[in-house]
Design a protein around this motif. Structure first.
Motif, PDB file in Angstrom:
ATOM      1  N   PRO A 116      43.949  46.201  34.938  1.00 31.92           N
ATOM      2  CA  PRO A 116      43.845  45.746  36.330  1.00 31.92           C
ATOM      3  C   PRO A 116      42.430  45.261  36.652  1.00 31.92           C
ATOM      4  N   ARG A 117      42.343  44.321  37.595  1.00 28.75           N
ATOM      5  CA  ARG A 117      41.053  43.789  38.034  1.00 28.75           C
ATOM      6  C   ARG A 117      40.769  44.292  39.446  1.00 28.75           C
ATOM      7  N   PRO A 118      39.554  44.755  39.707  1.00 25.61           N
ATOM      8  CA  PRO A 118      39.244  45.331  41.020  1.00 25.61           C
ATOM      9  C   PRO A 118      38.922  44.255  42.060  1.00 25.61           C
ATOM     10  N   ASP A 119      39.204  44.571  43.324  1.00 20.64           N
ATOM     11  CA  ASP A 119      38.793  43.765  44.477  1.00 20.64           C
ATOM     12  C   ASP A 119      37.736  44.534  45.251  1.00 20.64           C
ATOM     13  N   HIS A 120      36.843  43.809  45.923  1.00 19.55           N
ATOM     14  CA  HIS A 120      35.780  44.437  46.713  1.00 19.55           C
ATOM     15  C   HIS A 120      35.640  43.695  48.042  1.00 19.55           C
ATOM     16  N   ARG A 121      35.203  44.434  49.061  1.00 18.00           N
ATOM     17  CA  ARG A 121      35.034  43.856  50.387  1.00 18.00           C
ATOM     18  C   ARG A 121      33.703  44.293  50.978  1.00 18.00           C
TER      19      ARG A 121
END
Length: 459
Positions: A376-381
């Motif tokens: 899985p690839r992470p998302d960031h905000r």
């Protein structure tokens, strides 16, 4: 004891007989003047050997340089060292070969340069013009007494002697090498002329190599720039971008950037770097950029899912390249902007606030593209105030062999903070011109600035 006498007589006879031979051998020795002459020949031979070694080293030094301005300065500096000249200069001819289009002087002190402030550089008159129209070696013991001397401008340091040699490239006179004022005060002789003429032959080859290097590098850079997009109109966002090629002429890189507006009012920016420095890397870069641009128009997809889809498509290719990338989207959330991004092994974004404070948005980077597709690839905000700048860049901007990456990152942040008030084009140019890296890798940078939340962005 009587038996001992013949032996002693024999010894004495031998001593008496050797006397005349020793005298004759002394008479056969060279006279003092002959010894001086032999000694001088030996010293001259030693000097010639040293000069030859210095000339060979000079050839290695000059031909090892590829940047044309540095080659020209190295030629002058080397010639000065070989003949012990205090002053030296290179005059580069114009296309017609009539005047000096460029003049590169060396050896002038700070005070002498200050005295010449505002004085026009020589164009090739007087003795300099003589060498242009008569490209044979020129040795002058007293410049002022030469019939073609035009004198010196006000503030020019006094010069009495001159040695001038033409430099040709591919049979055409490229320019002239001028030397003046030996350190010992003596005029230039035939030996100095011979050494400088030998150096001039090598200089022509070095200049031609540097010009070829320059043409190849310019062609590589032009090819690379043709593959990069021109930023579209991203209004109401402000945007800027810059690209710098590697110093090696054959190192066509795989760095790229892109940006686009989406129908929902958000703005997408991407930065990437394909592994390799050749035409294959450049071709892979163009292919990946185009695929990612198409995937970015899916407004419902997260940055991580777009990178994951791109990775799967890349693995379906016959020879999947390896690349790092960072996909970021600035989107309106309520009454503020939010940066939503995902990284595939790429350096973190740099956020520059309106007051100039800068910090890196460190987060899990994920694997580069082309490695594994099942993780899985992470998302960031991150919330981003109005008037802030988001800077995306490739590692060529911050990596220095033998130094900590933190030093390069700190240097980039410092430059970005100093130029936070200017336009983004100026900001990108500043970080590209003042990067800490050694220039052996190409580099790309793109910057976006958040606008006030008005108009379609609020809706």
């Amino acid at each position: 004891m009587a038996e001992d006498r013949p032996d002693r007589q024999g010894d004495g006879s031998r001593e008496r007989d050797s006397g005349p031979q020793e005298v004759m051998s002394l008479l056969d020795l060279p006279l003092s003047s002959d010894l001086d002459r032999i000694s001088e020949h030996l010293r001259a031979l030693a000097r010639a050997q040293r000069t030859l070694q210095e000339l060979l080293q000079a050839v290695v030094d000059i031909t090892g340089e590829l940047e044309l301005p540095m080659v020209l300065r190295r030629i002058v500096h080397t010639a000065m060292d070989l003949v012990g000249a205090r002053y030296g200069a290179m005059g580069v001819l114009d296309e017609e070969g009539r005047f000096l289009a460029e003049f590169i002087p060396l050896g002038l002190s700070a005070e002498e340069l200050a005295d010449l402030h505002g004085v026009e550089l020589p164009r090739g008159r007087g003795l300099l013009g003589h060498l242009i129209h008569h490209p044979e070696p020129l040795r002058v013991d007293d410049i002022a007494r030469h019939p073609e001397s035009a004198g010196f401008p006000p503030g020019h340091p006094p010069m009495r002697t001159l040695l001038g040699v033409a430099i040709s490239v591919r049979g055409r006179i490229y320019g002239n090498l001028y030397l003046s004022e030996r350190a010992d005060g003596q005029p230039f002789d035939r030996q100095h002329e011979a050494v400088v003429r030998a150096l001039a032959g090598t200089a022509g080859v070095a200049i031609e190599n540097a010009r070829l290097y320059e043409r190849v590098r310019n062609n590589s850079e032009q090819f690379q720039r043709l593959l990069l997009p021109r930023l579209p109109d991203l209004t109401p966002f402000s945007a800027g971008a810059a690209y710098r090629p590697a110093t090696s002429p054959a190192a066509v890189g795989g760095d790229w950037y892109d940006a686009m507006l989406l129908p929902d009012g958000s703005c997408v920016a991407v930065i990437g770097d394909v592994v390799g420095h050749d035409l294959r890397a450049a071709a892979d870069m163009a292919q990946i950029r185009n695929m990612l641009r198409a995937l970015s128009y899916d407004a419902n997809a997260t940055p991580s899912s777009r990178l994951a889809r791109l990775d799967r498509i890349m693995h379906a290719l016959e020879e999947a390249p390896v690349a790092t990338a960072l996909l970021a989207r600035l989107e309106p959330v309520g009454s503020a902007w939010e940066l939503h991004w995902s990284s595939a092994g790429h350096p973190p974004p740099l956020l520059v606030l309106p007051d100039g404070r800068a910090r890196y948005l460190d987060a899990e980077p994920g694997l580069p593209l082309g490695v594994l597709t099942d993780l899985p690839r992470p998302d960031h905000r991150q919330a981003v105030p109005v008037g802030s700048t988001v800077l995306l860049y490739t590692d060529g901007l911050v990596e220095v062999p033998g130094q900590s990456l933190d030093q390069g990152l700190a240097a980039l942040a410092a430059v970005a903070s100093r130029h936070a008030d200017g336009s983004l084009e100026e900001l990108c140019k500043a970080v590209s011109d003042h990067h800490p890296s050694d220039g052996h890798d190409d580099m790309a940078v793109i910057a976006l600035r958040t606008p006030p939340l008005t108009g379609y962005a609020c809706s």
